[in-house]
Design an enzyme around this catalytic site. Structure first.
Site, PDB file in Angstrom:
ATOM      1  N   GLN A   8       0.847  -1.199   0.000  1.00  0.00           N
ATOM      2  CA  GLN A   8       0.000   0.000   0.000  1.00  0.00           C
ATOM      3  C   GLN A   8       0.884   1.252   0.000  1.00  0.00           C
ATOM      4  OE1 GLN A   8      -3.625  -0.273   1.539  1.00  0.00           O
ATOM      5  NE2 GLN A   8      -4.020   1.793   0.848  1.00  0.00           N
ATOM      6  N   PHE A   9       1.279   1.693  -1.196  1.00  0.00           N
ATOM      7  CA  PHE A   9       2.158   2.860  -1.291  1.00  0.00           C
ATOM      8  C   PHE A   9       1.506   4.119  -0.729  1.00  0.00           C
ATOM      9  CE2 PHE A   9      -0.315   3.624  -5.077  1.00  0.00           C
ATOM     10  CZ  PHE A   9      -0.295   5.009  -5.231  1.00  0.00           C
ATOM     11  N   THR A  10       0.179   4.148  -0.659  1.00  0.00           N
ATOM     12  CA  THR A  10      -0.513   5.350  -0.180  1.00  0.00           C
ATOM     13  C   THR A  10      -0.251   5.632   1.301  1.00  0.00           C
ATOM     14  OG1 THR A  10      -2.573   4.133   0.232  1.00  0.00           O
ATOM     15  CG2 THR A  10      -2.320   5.186  -1.930  1.00  0.00           C
TER      16      THR A  10
END
Length: 149
Positions: free
Chosen positions: A78-80
């Site tokens: 989850q790069f966010t």
């Protein structure tokens, strides 16, 4: 590296309507990798996750770790988690590691977890995923290898 760790009764992840990872009692873990991360950051987060004492003992106190209860892990990239929302209305993802390098860190992290003799399921890096979570508690913790909070 950052991780959002949720204690779950069960969790699964689907890609294109097909389940690609599924667990029962354990943790759903969302992980984000930054441009500054090293193997040491992965080790720190791994050790925290497997040793967090957030499962109830016989006295109903959060005193047992994932390993002690035979828990399972569902790990989703989850790069966010590196979205900076301090300015404007659109998150800035400049601190997130991107592409093949991020994928390599994610796969290495999964490998490191599996070495701990824990059932580890995972999403598909970069895919559009649907994550189903049945929280237990709820218990949700945020980990940061840089210890910025």
């Amino acid at each position: 590296m950052r991780a959002v760790v949720q204690r779950v009764k069960k969790s699964d992840v689907k890609v294109d309507g097909k389940v690609v990872g599924e667990i029962q009692k354990g943790f759903n873990v969302l992980v984000g990798i930054s441009k500054d991360d090293t193997i040491e950051d992965l080790k720190y987060i791994r050790d925290k996750i497997i040793n967090l004492r957030v499962f109830e003992d016989e006295n109903e106190k959060m005193n047992l770790s994932l390993k002690e209860v035979g828990g399972e892990l569902l790990v989703i990239s989850q790069f966010t988690l590196y979205g900076d929302c301090r300015k404007g209305r659109r998150p800035n993802f400049m601190d997130a590691l991107a592409g093949e390098e991020a994928k390599g860190f994610y796969l290495k992290f999964l490998e490191m977890l599996k070495e701990e003799n824990i059932k580890v399921e995972a999403g598909i890096f970069g895919a559009n995923m649907e994550v189903n979570i049945v929280n237990d508690g709820p218990v949700t913790l945020i980990l940061d290898s840089k210890r910025s909070f």
